[in-house]
Design a protein around this motif. Structure first.
Motif, PDB file in Angstrom:
ATOM      1  N   GLY A 306       1.062  -1.036   0.142  1.00  0.00           N
ATOM      2  CA  GLY A 306      -0.334   0.322   0.120  1.00  0.00           C
ATOM      3  C   GLY A 306       0.830   1.321  -0.060  1.00  0.00           C
ATOM      4  O   GLY A 306       0.146   2.719  -0.566  1.00  0.00           O
ATOM      5  N   THR A 307       2.301   1.309   0.114  1.00  0.00           N
ATOM      6  CA  THR A 307       2.942   2.307   0.363  1.00  0.00           C
ATOM      7  C   THR A 307       3.586   2.594  -1.349  1.00  0.00           C
ATOM      8  O   THR A 307       4.010   3.597  -1.580  1.00  0.00           O
ATOM      9  N   THR A 308       2.825   2.282  -2.404  1.00  0.00           N
ATOM     10  CA  THR A 308       3.601   2.593  -3.745  1.00  0.00           C
ATOM     11  C   THR A 308       1.727   3.070  -4.383  1.00  0.00           C
ATOM     12  O   THR A 308       0.875   2.555  -4.443  1.00  0.00           O
ATOM     13  N   ALA A 309       1.706   4.413  -4.712  1.00  0.00           N
ATOM     14  CA  ALA A 309       0.852   4.970  -5.208  1.00  0.00           C
ATOM     15  C   ALA A 309       0.644   4.379  -6.692  1.00  0.00           C
ATOM     16  O   ALA A 309       1.578   4.109  -7.399  1.00  0.00           O
ATOM     17  N   ILE A 310      -1.293   4.839  -6.754  1.00  0.00           N
ATOM     18  CA  ILE A 310      -0.953   3.727  -7.620  1.00  0.00           C
ATOM     19  C   ILE A 310      -0.834   4.693  -8.804  1.00  0.00           C
ATOM     20  O   ILE A 310      -0.517   5.794  -8.853  1.00  0.00           O
ATOM     21  N   GLY A 311      -0.916   4.200 -10.622  1.00  0.00           N
ATOM     22  CA  GLY A 311      -0.036   4.847 -11.010  1.00  0.00           C
ATOM     23  C   GLY A 311       1.618   3.913 -11.291  1.00  0.00           C
ATOM     24  O   GLY A 311       2.248   4.894 -12.074  1.00  0.00           O
ATOM     25  N   ASN A 312       1.993   3.734  -9.961  1.00  0.00           N
ATOM     26  CA  ASN A 312       3.162   3.777  -9.996  1.00  0.00           C
ATOM     27  C   ASN A 312       4.049   2.531  -9.745  1.00  0.00           C
ATOM     28  O   ASN A 312       3.212   1.295  -9.345  1.00  0.00           O
TER      29      ASN A 312
END
Length: 378
Positions: A306-312
């Motif tokens: 969950g620490t990866t922002a959407i689109g990354n």
């Protein structure tokens, strides 16, 4: 020592061994993984494979070394999608992956099921489903069973049902796994053909699971391609009441969609996280009956906490997943290049099946040894 004294000693040993071994083994667990490994044909000319197997092996080892709820263990069951298309022969992906795993864990440690699932073609993205299992912890009961056949209006890749038996336990520990790769593609009104096909596949799987009865321990695994999240008809069909009622054990909101609110559950694509495609759902029995039981809090999208922002991409410095692995940077990098999906990893326990087969056999062997000695002494 008299015969009566030896008999008392034998009874005491039998009781001690039974009460010591049974609770320990009845708490044993299995690590089950579903993974779209992106090793299908690569193009319409049926050339490939395209997944580097040595790098895939590093990821699979990382899954085994990763700690969930304080435990790390090698993969016990590996459900696979997008295998290399070698129909009607067994997929060459299965052989390659098993060879890699056995080179790490020892000859004969892993094997694959030989059932060949049908598909509607050998083009990119349409490789069959399959299963690999740890021969030291589980046994495949029979071979895979195809659910219907692949078609251009229903399942593009045949779902397969497997029955597995955890070694060391009696038959009540048996469980079933469905491995599926639903129709991909968004649905832009007024066209809803892709969602309709996903729902037809879900209905077909649920009809088959319902026939297994209310006490069957069932796992629904694979790449579901749910473009509209929990608002899709296929999701409603899987979670509908009945013997095979599916439960989402991930911890995601009841109403979820492919957005930032679903960040820890997004599994595609590893280089640009945007969608929750991959799942392990379980029947009611996995939550409330003896046998295979979900180990609370262990459901994980491997490489995404969950620490990866959407689109990354998951290998950005902001991602704190897999902090327990010494080679986490290597694995996060490989996840972005080896496959486009992230694996779903879940641990399960075997509980309430207290008399294990090998333990019982060992107890009987010890008992027979004492009996023989007692008889020789009389």
């Amino acid at each position: 020592m008299t015969l009566r004294s030896r008999q008392r000693l034998l009874a005491s040993l039998f009781f001690c061994l039974l009460t010591t071994l049974a609770p320990t083994l009845s708490a044993a667990g299995l690590r089950i993984v579903t993974y779209n490994v992106d090793d299908d044909t690569g193009n319409t000319g049926n050339t490939g494979p395209r997944t580097p197997m040595a790098d895939l092996s590093t990821i699979l080892q990382g899954i085994g070394n990763h700690t969930l709820a304080g435990n790390a263990r090698p993969i016990d069951v590996l459900a696979l999608q997008e295998l290399h298309y070698n129909n009607p022969s067994t997929s060459s992906s299965l052989t390659a992956i098993v060879n890699e795993l056995n080179s790490v864990y020892g000859a004969g440690s892993y094997a694959f099921d030989t059932y060949v699932g049908t598909t509607t073609g050998n083009f990119v993205g349409n490789g069959p489903n399959g299963l690999i299992y740890n021969t030291r912890t589980v046994r495949l009961v029979g071979t895979g069973v195809g659910i219907g056949t692949a078609s251009g209006t229903n399942s593009p890749r045949q779902p397969i049902r497997y029955k597995l038996h955890p070694l060391g336990f009696q038959n009540p520990a048996d469980f079933y796994m469905y491995v599926s790769h639903y129709k991909a593609g968004p649905d832009t009104p007024p066209s809803t053909s892709n969602a309709t096909r996903r729902n037809l596949e879900a209905q077909k799987i649920r009809a088959d699971a319902d026939l297994l009865g209310p006490l069957a321990h069932v796992l629904y695994t694979g790449d579901f391609n749910l473009d509209q999240g929990s608002f899709e008809p296929a999701w409603a069909s899987l979670l509908a009441p009945g013997n095979g009622h599916a439960n989402d054990i991930s911890g995601a909101p009841a109403n979820w969609i492919n957005d930032a609110g679903s960040a820890p559950y997004l599994s595609w694509s590893s280089s640009s996280i945007v969608a929750r495609d991959d799942f392990q759902l379980v029947s009611d029995a996995v939550l409330n009956q003896n046998g295979l039981r979900y180990s609370s809090g262990t459901y994980q999208t491997f490489g995404n906490n969950g620490t990866t922002a959407i689109g990354n991409a998951v290998n950005l410095a902001s991602n704190t997943a897999l902090s327990d692995l010494a080679n986490r940077t290597q694995i996060l990098n490989l996840l972005t290049t080896v496959t486009d999906h992230l694996p779903i990893v879940v641990d399960y326990e075997i509980i309430g099946v207290p008399i294990p087969e090998p333990g019982a056999a060992g107890i009987l062997w010890i008992a027979s040894l004492f009996v023989r000695r007692s008889r020789r002494s009389t």
